[in-house]
Design a protein around this motif. Structure first.
Motif, PDB file in Angstrom:
ATOM      1  N   ARG A 155       0.861  -1.192   0.000  1.00  0.00           N
ATOM      2  CA  ARG A 155       0.000   0.000   0.000  1.00  0.00           C
ATOM      3  C   ARG A 155       0.893   1.238   0.000  1.00  0.00           C
ATOM      4  NH1 ARG A 155      -3.280   3.620   3.318  1.00  0.00           N
ATOM      5  NH2 ARG A 155      -5.412   3.639   2.460  1.00  0.00           N
ATOM      6  N   PRO A 156       0.572   2.244  -0.808  1.00  0.00           N
ATOM      7  CA  PRO A 156       1.420   3.442  -0.886  1.00  0.00           C
ATOM      8  C   PRO A 156       1.718   4.055   0.479  1.00  0.00           C
ATOM      9  CG  PRO A 156      -0.233   3.498  -2.613  1.00  0.00           C
ATOM     10  CD  PRO A 156      -0.570   2.314  -1.738  1.00  0.00           C
ATOM     11  N   GLY A 157       2.991   4.173   0.789  1.00  0.00           N
ATOM     12  CA  GLY A 157       3.417   4.768   2.044  1.00  0.00           C
ATOM     13  C   GLY A 157       3.514   3.803   3.209  1.00  0.00           C
ATOM     14  N   ALA A 158       2.903   2.611   3.074  1.00  0.00           N
ATOM     15  CA  ALA A 158       2.953   1.630   4.161  1.00  0.00           C
ATOM     16  C   ALA A 158       4.358   1.050   4.275  1.00  0.00           C
ATOM     17  CB  ALA A 158       1.940   0.521   3.916  1.00  0.00           C
ATOM     18  N   HIS A 159       4.713   0.618   5.475  1.00  0.00           N
ATOM     19  CA  HIS A 159       6.054   0.088   5.689  1.00  0.00           C
ATOM     20  C   HIS A 159       6.055  -0.820   6.912  1.00  0.00           C
ATOM     21  CE1 HIS A 159       5.556   3.711   8.081  1.00  0.00           C
ATOM     22  NE2 HIS A 159       6.498   3.267   8.895  1.00  0.00           N
ATOM     23  N   VAL A 160       7.042  -1.690   6.976  1.00  0.00           N
ATOM     24  CA  VAL A 160       7.171  -2.613   8.093  1.00  0.00           C
ATOM     25  C   VAL A 160       7.971  -1.942   9.209  1.00  0.00           C
ATOM     26  CG1 VAL A 160       8.063  -4.845   8.864  1.00  0.00           C
ATOM     27  CG2 VAL A 160       7.037  -4.622   6.585  1.00  0.00           C
ATOM     28  N   LEU A 161       7.345  -1.797  10.380  1.00  0.00           N
ATOM     29  CA  LEU A 161       8.019  -1.168  11.520  1.00  0.00           C
ATOM     30  C   LEU A 161       9.108  -2.073  12.084  1.00  0.00           C
ATOM     31  CD1 LEU A 161       5.116   0.458  13.590  1.00  0.00           C
ATOM     32  CD2 LEU A 161       6.838   1.624  12.213  1.00  0.00           C
ATOM     33  N   VAL A 162       8.730  -3.291  12.416  1.00  0.00           N
ATOM     34  CA  VAL A 162       9.673  -4.293  12.919  1.00  0.00           C
ATOM     35  C   VAL A 162       9.246  -5.634  12.366  1.00  0.00           C
ATOM     36  CG1 VAL A 162      10.264  -3.067  15.062  1.00  0.00           C
ATOM     37  CG2 VAL A 162       8.349  -4.680  15.041  1.00  0.00           C
ATOM     38  N   SER A 163      10.174  -6.558  12.279  1.00  0.00           N
ATOM     39  CA  SER A 163       9.841  -7.903  11.813  1.00  0.00           C
ATOM     40  C   SER A 163      10.499  -8.929  12.727  1.00  0.00           C
ATOM     41  CB  SER A 163      10.325  -8.099  10.371  1.00  0.00           C
ATOM     42  OG  SER A 163      11.727  -8.316  10.331  1.00  0.00           O
ATOM     43  N   SER A 164      10.167 -10.181  12.480  1.00  0.00           N
ATOM     44  CA  SER A 164      10.745 -11.259  13.291  1.00  0.00           C
ATOM     45  C   SER A 164      12.255 -11.372  13.097  1.00  0.00           C
ATOM     46  CB  SER A 164      10.061 -12.585  12.946  1.00  0.00           C
ATOM     47  OG  SER A 164      10.057 -12.809  11.544  1.00  0.00           O
ATOM     48  N   ARG A 165      12.786 -10.732  12.059  1.00  0.00           N
ATOM     49  CA  ARG A 165      14.247 -10.700  11.890  1.00  0.00           C
ATOM     50  C   ARG A 165      14.912  -9.980  13.070  1.00  0.00           C
ATOM     51  NH1 ARG A 165      16.855 -11.663   7.352  1.00  0.00           N
ATOM     52  NH2 ARG A 165      14.965 -11.297   6.121  1.00  0.00           N
ATOM     53  N   ASP A 166      14.162  -9.032  13.670  1.00  0.00           N
ATOM     54  CA  ASP A 166      14.679  -8.271  14.808  1.00  0.00           C
ATOM     55  C   ASP A 166      14.530  -9.028  16.119  1.00  0.00           C
ATOM     56  OD1 ASP A 166      15.106  -5.885  13.152  1.00  0.00           O
ATOM     57  OD2 ASP A 166      12.909  -5.754  13.121  1.00  0.00           O
ATOM     58  N   PHE A 167      13.806 -10.154  16.093  1.00  0.00           N
ATOM     59  CA  PHE A 167      13.525 -10.915  17.316  1.00  0.00           C
ATOM     60  C   PHE A 167      13.785 -12.404  17.076  1.00  0.00           C
ATOM     61  CE2 PHE A 167      11.087  -7.052  17.411  1.00  0.00           C
ATOM     62  CZ  PHE A 167      11.239  -6.598  18.726  1.00  0.00           C
ATOM     63  N   PRO A 168      15.058 -12.791  16.955  1.00  0.00           N
ATOM     64  CA  PRO A 168      15.369 -14.206  16.717  1.00  0.00           C
ATOM     65  C   PRO A 168      14.893 -15.090  17.855  1.00  0.00           C
ATOM     66  CG  PRO A 168      17.353 -12.971  17.309  1.00  0.00           C
ATOM     67  CD  PRO A 168      16.274 -11.963  17.082  1.00  0.00           C
ATOM     68  N   ARG A 169      14.597 -16.356  17.505  1.00  0.00           N
ATOM     69  CA  ARG A 169      14.127 -17.356  18.465  1.00  0.00           C
ATOM     70  C   ARG A 169      12.845 -16.921  19.166  1.00  0.00           C
ATOM     71  NH1 ARG A 169      17.355 -20.147  15.977  1.00  0.00           N
ATOM     72  NH2 ARG A 169      18.945 -21.487  16.916  1.00  0.00           N
ATOM     73  N   THR A 170      11.976 -16.247  18.418  1.00  0.00           N
ATOM     74  CA  THR A 170      10.681 -15.856  18.964  1.00  0.00           C
ATOM     75  C   THR A 170       9.565 -16.652  18.310  1.00  0.00           C
ATOM     76  OG1 THR A 170      11.431 -13.613  19.508  1.00  0.00           O
ATOM     77  CG2 THR A 170       9.065 -13.937  19.291  1.00  0.00           C
TER      78      THR A 170
END
Length: 249
Positions: free
Chosen positions: A109-124
């Protein structure tokens, strides 16, 4: 893994055991936001779509805790991923907690973006294979055979990515290049990864993850206690790594 703590130790149902780990989300899950929302703190007072009966809830609260944001300050709307996607694309949600392929669709969606992802929280968010305990006890060779088959499959996928993406794409009804993009957020766990993940001496091992997940679901009343680690059965991976017909604790 967090949902496994519920199904193996929760109220009712047949007891289950974890045989081995399949994959870890490494970017495949995330929190997507509308334009102008640049941090988790910006979500205060905002409407957030969430499926509370999924691993997304565990991931979401883990992210909020790290950011120092109280869930009570958000306006959470519980909904399924398909409904969440439609609502987000229509501008009815300020943010959404979801996973692939919906994460990718919302982020377009125009302008939408991912704030955080599971890449930032390993073993979660870790996927594991669970079997009924009685069946595992009765057929240990089957358990080891499943582990060896999975390890072989991971080896083959890593050695033949083009062929693997084509097979997966055919099953999902999407192009192989899209499969490759989606799998960039997944880390498949083969022989060595399972050896490390099931080793108590390693940081971030399966027992630590299970404890975190158990505390989470206990606090929310889904299970009565998470103290019993007996639903994790590392002997099947150990036996599979040693060779055929060898189970040891």
């Amino acid at each position: 893994m967090c949902s496994t703590a519920r199904c193996c130790t929760g109220r009712g149902g047949a007891p289950g055991v974890v045989l081995f780990a399949l994959a870890e989300s490494a970017g495949g899950d995330g929190i997507v936001a509308q334009p102008g929302l640049d941090s988790l703190a910006d979500l205060s007072g905002r409407v957030v779509g969430l499926h509370k009966s999924s691993t997304s809830y565990f991931f979401f609260l883990t992210a909020l805790e790290r950011a120092g944001v109280d869930e009570e300050n958000l306006r959470v709307r519980e909904m399924l991923s398909e409904d969440m996607t439609r609502a987000f694309l229509a501008g009815e949600l300020d943010a959404a907690v979801t996973w692939q392929p919906w994460l990718e669709r919302m982020a377009r969606r125009p302008g939408a973006h991912v704030l955080v992802s599971s890449r930032d929280f390993p073993r979660t968010i870790v996927d594991v294979l669970v079997m009924r305990k009685q069946m595992a006890d009765d057929a240990p060779q089957v358990c080891m055979g499943l582990a060896r088959a999975w390890f072989d499959a991971v080896d083959w996928m890593q050695s033949h990515p083009v062929e693997a993406n084509a097979i997966i794409g055919d099953a999902l009804g999407i192009a192989p290049n899209r499969v490759a993009d989606m799998l960039a957020g997944v880390r498949f766990l083969g022989r060595e990864e399972n050896r490390e993940f099931l080793a108590r001496s390693r940081p971030g091992n399966i027992f630590e993850v299970a404890d975190r997940a158990g505390r989470f679901w206990t606090q929310r009343g889904f299970i009565d206690s998470h103290a019993n680690r007996g639903f994790i059965a590392p002997e099947y991976v150990s036996g599979a790594l040693r060779g055929p017909d060898r189970v040891g604790r």
